[in-house]
Enzyme design. Structure first.
Site: not given
Length: 221
Positions: A10-11, A85, A153
């Protein structure tokens, strides 16, 4: 052929994450804490997994998080819009309280795990399908000894893992949401084994206490 290992990352944090605003597909940059998280997480991930290929959502927060890791392992980042996302339509940019006030019935459906009938909100099944298709397409270009690192995401990764484990993203809610710059590790199953992927680890990070991780480097002083 396919990669033997897939890591879904995940970012890092954005101002919308910090403000508890629903991001969806709005293109938000990393904030100062997010840039620190990206570097710390990249070092930790590189110590555990050396990618053969790094692919990322084309949204800036994912691209920049991927770039921090790619520098550690000497690779370039390939971007893919299919790794974006989940779209939350007209809800994007709002807080949970704002959504609940304006769409109380639809918000209740969403929070109970259902699919809210709101313009532009992408179904979990649709997200899972596009994510799985993209991840597996990139994995198929690699071999059994290779590792694919995918930077995407939170919701998109959760739906992808659920589908890759042979479960129904529309109804199964057994995975905890992922923290920023935390990752999940999947290994390919032996030929003929169902499902085709096994979850080895989930929501793994750089080892900081969560409150420090969310607050940034000044919390350590």
């Amino acid at each position: 052929m396919t990669a033997g290992t897939i890591v879904l990352l995940r970012h890092a944090r954005t101002a919308y994450n910090a403000g508890l605003r629903l991001q969806g597909q709005i293109d938000i940059p990393l904030d100062e804490v997010g840039r620190w998280q990206a570097e710390q997480g990249a070092t930790a991930l590189a110590a555990s997994h050396k990618a053969s290929s790094v692919v990322a959502s084309d949204l800036e927060r994912a691209r920049d998080t991927a770039a921090a890791y790619a520098r550690q392992v000497g690779l370039e980042v390939v971007t893919d819009p299919a790794l974006r996302e989940r779209s939350f339509g007209i809800w994007e940019g709002m807080t949970d309280a704002e959504i609940a006030e304006r769409w109380p019935d639809e918000h209740a459906v969403w929070r109970s795990g259902g699919e809210p009938p709101v313009a532009g909100v992408e179904s979990k099944d649709a997200v899972a399908r596009r994510m799985e298709e993209s991840v597996l397409r990139h994995a198929e270009a690699l071999g059994a000894g290779d590792t694919l690192v995918v930077v995407s995401h939170g919701s998109a990764i959760t739906q992808a893992i659920t589908r890759m484990l042979g479960l129904d993203p529309a109804t199964w809610r057994g995975l905890h949401g992922m923290h920023n710059v935390h990752w999940s590790h999947l290994r390919a199953s032996p030929p003929g084994v169902v499902p085709g992927w096994r979850l080895v680890a989930h929501n793994v990070g750089a080892g900081y206490p969560l409150d420090t991780w969310q607050s940034g480097p000044e919390a350590r002083q």
